[in-house]
Design an enzyme around this catalytic site. Structure first.
Site, short mmCIF file in Angstrom:
data_model
loop_
_atom_site.label_atom_id
_atom_site.label_comp_id
_atom_site.label_asym_id
_atom_site.label_seq_id
_atom_site.Cartn_x
_atom_site.Cartn_y
_atom_site.Cartn_z
N ARG A 24 0.85 -1.21 0.00
CA ARG A 24 0.00 0.00 0.00
C ARG A 24 0.88 1.25 0.00
N SER A 25 1.98 1.20 0.74
CA SER A 25 2.91 2.34 0.77
C SER A 25 3.46 2.65 -0.62
N GLY A 77 10.00 13.64 -0.75
CA GLY A 77 10.91 14.00 0.32
C GLY A 77 10.45 15.23 1.09
N GLY A 121 10.55 16.12 11.64
CA GLY A 121 9.58 15.11 11.24
C GLY A 121 8.17 15.65 11.37
N ARG A 156 -2.97 10.23 3.58
CA ARG A 156 -3.60 9.87 4.85
C ARG A 156 -4.98 9.26 4.60
N LEU A 204 -3.19 -16.46 18.39
CA LEU A 204 -2.32 -17.42 17.71
C LEU A 204 -1.24 -18.01 18.64
N GLY A 205 -1.22 -17.57 19.88
CA GLY A 205 -0.22 -18.11 20.82
C GLY A 205 1.18 -17.96 20.26
N GLU A 224 3.01 9.74 7.95
CA GLU A 224 1.84 10.50 7.49
C GLU A 224 1.18 11.26 8.64
N THR A 249 2.09 11.60 12.97
CA THR A 249 2.02 10.61 14.06
C THR A 249 0.62 10.62 14.66
P1 TGC Z 1 0.15 25.77 9.16
O1 TGC Z 1 0.97 26.98 9.49
O2 TGC Z 1 -1.12 25.50 9.89
O3 TGC Z 1 -0.18 25.77 7.58
C1 TGC Z 1 0.84 26.01 6.61
C2 TGC Z 1 0.14 26.09 5.25
O4 TGC Z 1 -0.43 24.81 4.93
C3 TGC Z 1 -1.87 24.90 4.84
N1 TGC Z 1 -2.39 23.67 5.47
C4 TGC Z 1 -2.90 22.69 4.77
N2 TGC Z 1 -3.12 22.55 3.45
C5 TGC Z 1 -3.66 21.40 3.02
N3 TGC Z 1 -3.96 20.39 3.87
C6 TGC Z 1 -3.75 20.48 5.20
N4 TGC Z 1 -4.03 19.45 6.00
C7 TGC Z 1 -3.19 21.66 5.71
N5 TGC Z 1 -2.84 22.09 6.95
C8 TGC Z 1 -2.35 23.33 6.78
C9 TGC Z 1 -2.23 26.16 5.56
O5 TGC Z 1 -3.45 26.70 5.08
C10 TGC Z 1 -1.05 27.05 5.22
O6 TGC Z 1 -1.18 27.47 3.88
P2 TGC Z 1 -0.62 28.92 3.40
O7 TGC Z 1 -0.65 28.86 1.92
O8 TGC Z 1 -1.57 29.91 4.01
O9 TGC Z 1 0.76 29.08 3.97
O10 TGC Z 1 1.08 24.52 9.26
P3 TGC Z 1 1.92 24.00 10.49
O11 TGC Z 1 3.37 24.21 10.25
O12 TGC Z 1 1.34 24.61 11.76
O13 TGC Z 1 1.64 22.45 10.41
C11 TGC Z 1 0.59 21.85 10.96
C12 TGC Z 1 0.80 20.31 11.12
C13 TGC Z 1 1.36 19.96 12.46
C14 TGC Z 1 -0.61 19.77 11.01
C15 TGC Z 1 1.73 19.76 10.01
O14 TGC Z 1 3.02 20.22 10.21
C16 TGC Z 1 1.74 18.27 9.96
O15 TGC Z 1 0.83 17.66 9.40
N6 TGC Z 1 2.82 17.59 10.50
C17 TGC Z 1 3.00 16.17 10.32
C18 TGC Z 1 4.05 15.92 9.26
C19 TGC Z 1 3.75 14.72 8.41
O16 TGC Z 1 2.64 14.22 8.37
N7 TGC Z 1 4.72 14.25 7.66
C20 TGC Z 1 4.50 13.17 6.74
C21 TGC Z 1 5.65 13.04 5.76
S1 TGC Z 1 5.31 12.04 4.36
C22 TGC Z 1 5.17 10.50 4.92
O17 TGC Z 1 5.17 10.22 6.07
C23 TGC Z 1 5.01 9.44 3.88
S2 TGC Z 1 4.87 7.89 4.55
C24 TGC Z 1 4.91 6.90 3.21
C25 TGC Z 1 3.60 6.26 2.92
O18 TGC Z 1 2.54 6.90 2.92
O19 TGC Z 1 3.61 5.07 2.68
P1 FAD Z 2 9.18 13.21 15.70
O1 FAD Z 2 8.49 14.30 14.99
O2 FAD Z 2 10.53 13.47 16.26
O3 FAD Z 2 8.24 12.70 16.87
C1 FAD Z 2 8.69 11.82 17.92
C2 FAD Z 2 7.55 11.71 18.94
O4 FAD Z 2 7.27 13.02 19.49
C3 FAD Z 2 6.24 11.22 18.32
O5 FAD Z 2 5.55 10.43 19.26
C4 FAD Z 2 5.48 12.50 18.09
O6 FAD Z 2 4.08 12.33 18.02
C5 FAD Z 2 5.90 13.33 19.30
N1 FAD Z 2 5.75 14.76 19.07
C6 FAD Z 2 6.42 15.55 18.19
N2 FAD Z 2 6.00 16.82 18.27
C7 FAD Z 2 5.03 16.83 19.22
C8 FAD Z 2 4.19 17.84 19.76
N3 FAD Z 2 4.24 19.11 19.33
N4 FAD Z 2 3.29 17.50 20.72
C9 FAD Z 2 3.20 16.21 21.14
N5 FAD Z 2 3.96 15.21 20.68
C10 FAD Z 2 4.86 15.53 19.72
N6 FAD Z 2 8.57 10.98 5.28
C11 FAD Z 2 8.55 11.52 4.02
O7 FAD Z 2 8.69 12.73 3.85
N7 FAD Z 2 8.42 10.72 2.92
C12 FAD Z 2 8.29 9.37 3.02
O8 FAD Z 2 8.16 8.68 1.99
C13 FAD Z 2 8.30 8.78 4.32
N8 FAD Z 2 8.23 7.43 4.45
C14 FAD Z 2 8.37 6.87 5.70
C15 FAD Z 2 8.48 5.48 5.82
C16 FAD Z 2 8.67 4.89 7.07
C17 FAD Z 2 8.81 3.40 7.19
C18 FAD Z 2 8.72 5.71 8.23
C19 FAD Z 2 8.89 5.09 9.60
C20 FAD Z 2 8.63 7.09 8.12
C21 FAD Z 2 8.48 7.68 6.86
N9 FAD Z 2 8.47 9.08 6.71
C22 FAD Z 2 8.44 9.64 5.45
C23 FAD Z 2 8.71 9.94 7.85
C24 FAD Z 2 7.49 10.15 8.75
O9 FAD Z 2 6.57 11.00 8.16
C25 FAD Z 2 8.01 10.73 10.08
O10 FAD Z 2 8.67 9.68 10.75
C26 FAD Z 2 6.89 11.28 10.94
O11 FAD Z 2 6.35 12.45 10.36
C27 FAD Z 2 7.35 11.60 12.37
O12 FAD Z 2 8.55 12.27 12.38
P2 FAD Z 2 9.77 11.76 13.33
O13 FAD Z 2 9.97 10.33 13.07
O14 FAD Z 2 10.90 12.69 13.10
O15 FAD Z 2 9.23 11.88 14.80
#
Ligand code: TGC
Ligand code: FAD
Length: 392
Positions: free
Chosen positions: A97-98, A137, A144, A250, A345-346, A370, A372
């Protein structure tokens, strides 16, 4: 006495909530997973490998790469159909799925939503067939959950862009043909299409993972990577770009994680009916049946919520905090369910002979990537209170 034995989905009459087309798509993907993924995935997981390039072409033929996008060789399927595809793929393994999420919901979505017409024509049709693989990236070693702090930088040099920095935990990094890299610029956060054979670009495989082993995870290093002017995605210059893509991925996960849960429940029911202790199958004992009932009720509730979010998305009404609710709910329930199944499943539950512990360990990554579980909790909290607790 019960009439017929029902599946977890049958118990809730889920099929009645789906269109004929959705049922057909689900059936096709389920068959593919049963034939192509399930027989081999334990071996891939054990060896920490996956024939991702081959699979990408097969998944392209199935039409699932970017299946929810319109035009450019993409199927333009509805949100629920896409969600069901993710669920079936993750019933095979979260790594599969990833592969599909990163290609379709992250890399292709970024180009589709924010690319120029030329960029879309150049990349999307070949990404839909799986000929070209993309990665995404955003995360960095020190940023993170808070991507807004990213240090990767792109500077203009004449007409070119020069990128420096690193990205961490990037799915498909070592096998991608292009990387969509988000970087800080003088104009805000911008996305770049980086060919992975560009001088100065390298990908370093992450080893020793105990989760998502049938998936490639890499660090990307950008050392003075020089790109032409048209490598930048022209239509966004803020974190809205990557966060828009994350909404899509997500969304796929809120269905996908339930596939891992369903496969584990089915495995635990089969096992419970066959495994005899104290002269009876363990499925006959009330404690085991309580486990089944608790799990299937939570699974069904989460699936109905996923379908509700899917229908909202189809109507163009879904809000990011609703996607957070779905990811929060599905992944937590799925993780709890796989742990409970493992207990049924023990000792056999700790081996790769059964899919349960593989799903469970994969879901530990899904719980973190995606966004935490905690970040989604705080997004829901913000929607309820107006307070961004993650900044306090
Ligand atoms: P904030 O200052 O609130 O907003 C910045 C700009 O972004 C807009 N915005 C959004 N737009 C679309 N969808 C959303 N959900 C949005 N949330 C905010 C907002 O309107 C603003 O736009 P502009 O043009 O006015 O500047 O943003 P923030 O820095 O406070 O961030 C909020 C927070 C904590 C929710 C965000 O940083 C966050 O979601 N953090 C988690 C990071 C994350 O999910 N990383 C994932 C990396 S990729 C990955 O993990 C792939 S895994 C591989 C797989 O799927 O298999
Ligand atoms: P951190 O952000 O350091 O968080 C560590 C802990 O602190 C977590 O429990 C978190 O919830 C907690 N925490 C952090 N901030 C707060 C707060 N303000 N309040 C309360 N708790 C908090 N990223 C990509 O860009 N592209 C990819 O393709 C991708 N693929 C991935 C594949 C795998 C297998 C994994 C494990 C990760 C992947 N990621 C990818 C990265 C993933 O999105 C990050 O790991 C994730 O966003 C969390 O970041 P971190 O690991 O640095 O944890």
């Amino acid at each position: 006495m019960a009439n017929t034995i029902q599946t977890p989905e049958g118990l809730f009459d889920i099929d009645g909530l789906l269109t004929d087309e959705e049922l057909e798509i689900r059936g096709v993907i389920r068959k593919f997973v049963d034939k192509r993924i399930k027989p081999d995935v334990a071996g891939w997981f054990e060896r920490g490998e996956i024939p991702a390039k081959e699979l990408a072409v097969e998944l392209g033929k199935l039409g699932v790469l970017g299946m929810h996008l319109e035009g450019y060789g993409c199927a333009g399927a509805g949100a629920v159909a896409y969600g069901l595809a993710c669920l079936e793929l993750e019933a095979g393994d979260s790594g599969i799925r990833s592969l599909v999420s990163v290609q379709g919901s992250l890399a292709m979505k970024a180009i589709h939503a924010f690319g120029s017409e030329e960029q879309k024509q150049q990349w999307l049709p070949r990404m839909a067939t799986g000929e070209i693989l993309g990665c995404f990236g955003l995360t960095e070693p020190d940023f993170g959950s808070n991507p807004a702090g990213m240090r990767t930088r792109a500077k203009r040099d004449g007409k070119d862009w020069v990128l420096n920095g690193s990205k961490m935990w990037i799915t498909n990094g070592n096998i991608a043909d292009i990387a969509v890299v988000w970087a800080r610029t003088d104009e805000g956060i911008r996305g770049f299409i980086v060919p992975t054979d560009a001088p100065g670009f390298s990908a370093v495989l992450v080893h020793h993972k105990l989760s998502l082993r049938a998936s490639i995870t890499s660090e990307l290093v950008l050392d003075n990577v020089r790109l032409p002017e048209d490598a930048v995605l022209p239509k966004v210059s803020s974190l809205r770009g990557p966060l828009t893509c994350l909404n899509e991925a997500r969304y796929g996960i809120l269905f996908g994680a339930l596939g891992a849960a369903r496969d584990s429940i089915e495995s635990a029911i089969r096992y419970g009916l066959e495994r005899v202790q104290f002269d009876h199958p363990i499925a006959a004992y009330q404690l085991t049946q309580k486990k089944y009932a608790d799990m299937v009720v939570e699974y069904g509730k989460a699936l109905i919520l996923a379908l509700h979010i899917g229908r909202l998305k189809e109507q163009g009404k879904v809000r990011p905090e609703q996607i957070s609710i779905g990811k929060f709910s599905s992944v937590k329930q799925a993780l709890d369910i796989t742990r409970e199944c493992r207990s049924i499943l023990g000792a056999n539950g700790i081996t790769l002979e059964y899919p349960v512990m593989r799903h469970m360990s994969n879901l530990e990554s899904v719980y973190t990537y995606e966004g935490t579980h905690e970040m989604h909790t705080l997004v829901i909290g913000e929607a309820l209170t107006g307070i961004q607790a993650y900044r306090v």
